[in-house]
Design a protein around this motif. Structure first.
Motif, short mmCIF file in Angstrom:
data_model
loop_
_atom_site.label_atom_id
_atom_site.label_comp_id
_atom_site.label_asym_id
_atom_site.label_seq_id
_atom_site.Cartn_x
_atom_site.Cartn_y
_atom_site.Cartn_z
N ASP A 147 0.81 -1.21 0.00
CA ASP A 147 0.00 0.00 0.00
C ASP A 147 0.86 1.27 0.00
O ASP A 147 0.45 2.30 0.51
N ILE A 148 2.06 1.19 -0.57
CA ILE A 148 2.89 2.38 -0.71
C ILE A 148 2.24 3.29 -1.75
O ILE A 148 2.02 2.90 -2.89
N PRO A 149 1.91 4.54 -1.38
CA PRO A 149 1.21 5.42 -2.33
C PRO A 149 2.17 5.99 -3.37
O PRO A 149 3.38 6.02 -3.18
N CYS A 150 1.59 6.43 -4.49
CA CYS A 150 2.33 7.15 -5.55
C CYS A 150 3.22 6.23 -6.38
O CYS A 150 3.60 5.14 -5.97
N ASP A 151 3.55 6.71 -7.55
CA ASP A 151 4.44 5.99 -8.45
C ASP A 151 5.88 6.23 -8.04
O ASP A 151 6.19 7.06 -7.18
N SER A 152 6.80 5.50 -8.68
CA SER A 152 8.20 5.54 -8.27
C SER A 152 8.83 6.91 -8.49
O SER A 152 9.66 7.36 -7.68
N VAL A 153 8.45 7.61 -9.55
CA VAL A 153 9.02 8.94 -9.81
C VAL A 153 8.57 9.92 -8.74
O VAL A 153 9.37 10.73 -8.24
N THR A 154 7.31 9.85 -8.36
CA THR A 154 6.79 10.76 -7.33
C THR A 154 7.44 10.49 -5.99
O THR A 154 7.79 11.43 -5.25
N LEU A 155 7.64 9.22 -5.66
CA LEU A 155 8.31 8.89 -4.40
C LEU A 155 9.76 9.36 -4.41
O LEU A 155 10.28 9.85 -3.41
N ALA A 156 10.43 9.22 -5.56
CA ALA A 156 11.81 9.70 -5.68
C ALA A 156 11.86 11.20 -5.47
O ALA A 156 12.79 11.72 -4.82
N ALA A 157 10.87 11.90 -5.99
CA ALA A 157 10.81 13.35 -5.80
C ALA A 157 10.65 13.70 -4.33
O ALA A 157 11.29 14.63 -3.83
N PHE A 158 9.81 12.95 -3.63
CA PHE A 158 9.62 13.19 -2.19
C PHE A 158 10.93 13.03 -1.43
O PHE A 158 11.26 13.85 -0.56
N LEU A 159 11.67 11.99 -1.74
CA LEU A 159 12.95 11.76 -1.06
C LEU A 159 13.89 12.93 -1.28
O LEU A 159 14.56 13.39 -0.34
N ARG A 160 13.94 13.44 -2.50
CA ARG A 160 14.85 14.54 -2.81
C ARG A 160 14.41 15.85 -2.15
O ARG A 160 15.25 16.64 -1.73
N VAL A 161 13.12 16.06 -2.04
CA VAL A 161 12.63 17.26 -1.35
C VAL A 161 13.08 17.26 0.11
O VAL A 161 13.56 18.28 0.63
N CYS A 162 12.94 16.12 0.77
CA CYS A 162 13.34 16.02 2.18
C CYS A 162 14.83 16.23 2.35
O CYS A 162 15.28 16.93 3.26
N GLN A 163 15.62 15.61 1.47
CA GLN A 163 17.08 15.77 1.55
C GLN A 163 17.47 17.22 1.25
O GLN A 163 18.39 17.77 1.88
N ALA A 164 16.79 17.84 0.30
CA ALA A 164 17.09 19.22 -0.06
C ALA A 164 16.84 20.16 1.12
O ALA A 164 17.61 21.11 1.34
N ALA A 165 15.77 19.90 1.87
CA ALA A 165 15.47 20.74 3.04
C ALA A 165 16.64 20.71 4.02
O ALA A 165 17.06 21.75 4.55
N GLY A 166 17.20 19.54 4.24
CA GLY A 166 18.33 19.42 5.15
C GLY A 166 19.59 20.04 4.59
O GLY A 166 20.34 20.71 5.32
#
Length: 245
Positions: free
Chosen positions: A85-104
Motif C-alpha cells: 500500500d505504498i502510495p504514488c508511483d516511483s518517480v513521485t516517491l523519488a521526488a519526495f525523497l529529494r525534497v526532504c534531503q534538499a530541506a536538510g
C-alpha cells in the motif's frame, strides 16, 4: 513532534554526523545495524513502524550531513517488500525523497553561511555586519524554510493517503530553492566555498544533482498544469482547500 520521532531524530543526527564524508559502502553497515532501513516496515514485521513524517525528518538530517548512502531508496524498498500500500508511483516517491534531503542540505548550507560570516573579518568587522551579506543570508533562510515547509506538507499528505499533488508542488518549489539557495550560499562564502576541503560543496553538488533527480522543473510544471486543467477552475480551488487543514 512525538516522543518516538524525537528519539529517532536524536539517534539519526548523531549517527549521520559520524558518517559524514564516508562513502556509501562505508555507511551501509552502521545504518543497517541502527535499523534505519526498516523505518517504514510495520512493527509486526520487525520494523520501526514509522510514518512518512518520520521518514521526512530522517532524510532531512541525511541531507544536512551530506550522507552518501541512498538511505531513502533503501527504506522505501524495504517497505515495499512487506506491504503493497505504498502510495504514488516511483518517480513521485523519488521526488519526495529529494525534497526532504534538499530541506536538510539547505539548512546545512545556511548554518555554514552564518558561521562563516560571523567568523570572517573584512575591513575590521565580521562579514555578518554588512547589510548586503545579511540580505543574502536572509534570502537563503527563506529558501531553506520554503523547502522544509514543502517537505513537511508532502509528508503530511502521504500520511493522509494521497500525496501525489503535494509532492509535485513540493518538488517544483524545492528545485527553485536548491537553485537559488546554492547560489546564495556560495555568494556569501566566496572562493572558499568551492574548495574540496570545505563542506559547502558537499551539499551544493548534491543539490544540483537532486534538481533533476525525481523530475526536473519542466516535468513537474507539466504534471501540475495537467492536473489543474483536469480539475478546472472551481475544481482546482475546491481541491486546494480540501486537501489540507
Amino acid at each position: 513532534m512525538s516522543e518516538n520521532r524525537e528519539a529517532l531524530v536524536e539517534m539519526a543526527d548523531g549517527l549521520f554526523a559520524d558518517l559524514r564524508g564516508k562513502s556509501a559502502s562505508e555507511c551501509e553497515a552502521p545504518l543497517a545495524e541502527a535499523g534505519f532501513v526498516t523505518l517504514l516496515v510495520p512493527e509486526e514485521n520487525g520494523g520501526f513502524g514509522g510514518d512518512w513524517g518520520d521518514l521526512a525528518a530522517v532524510l532531512r538530517l541525511a541531507g544536512f550531513h551530506a550522507l552518501a548512502a541512498p538511505l531513502g531508496e533503501q527504506i522505501v524498498e524495504a517497505a515495499r517488500e512487506h506491504h503493497n500500500d505504498i502510495p504514488c508511483d516511483s518517480v513521485t516517491l523519488a521526488a519526495f525523497l529529494r525534497v526532504c534531503q534538499a530541506a536538510g542540505a539547505l539548512d546545512g548550507s545556511l548554518k555554514l553561511a552564518i558561521d562563516h560570516c560571523s567568523e570572517r573579518q573584512q575591513f575590521g568587522r565580521p562579514l555578518s555586519k554588512f547589510q548586503a551579506v545579511q540580505q543574502s543570508i536572509a534570502l537563503l533562510a527563506m529558501e531553506a524554510g520554503a523547502a522544509n515547509c514543502a517537505a513537511q506538507g508532502a509528508a503530511a499528505a502521504l500520511d493522509r493517503g494521497d500525496g501525489a499533488f503535494e509532492i509535485a508542488c513540493a518538488k517544483l518549489r524545492a528545485n527553485e530553492a536548491m537553485k537559488h539557495g546554492s547560489a546564495l550560499a556560495h555568494q556569501v562564502h566566496g572562493a572558499i566555498g568551492f574548495t574540496r576541503d570545505y563542506p559547502l560543496q558537499q551539499l551544493t553538488r548534491r543539490m544540483m544533482a537532486w534538481r533533476s533527480e525525481g523530475g526536473n522543473d519542466a516535468y513537474w510544471s507539466t504534471r501540475i498544469g495537467k492536473q489543474a486543467l483536469e480539475w478546472g477552475g472551481t475544481g482546482l480551488w475546491d481541491n486546494l482547500t480540501t486537501r489540507t487543514d
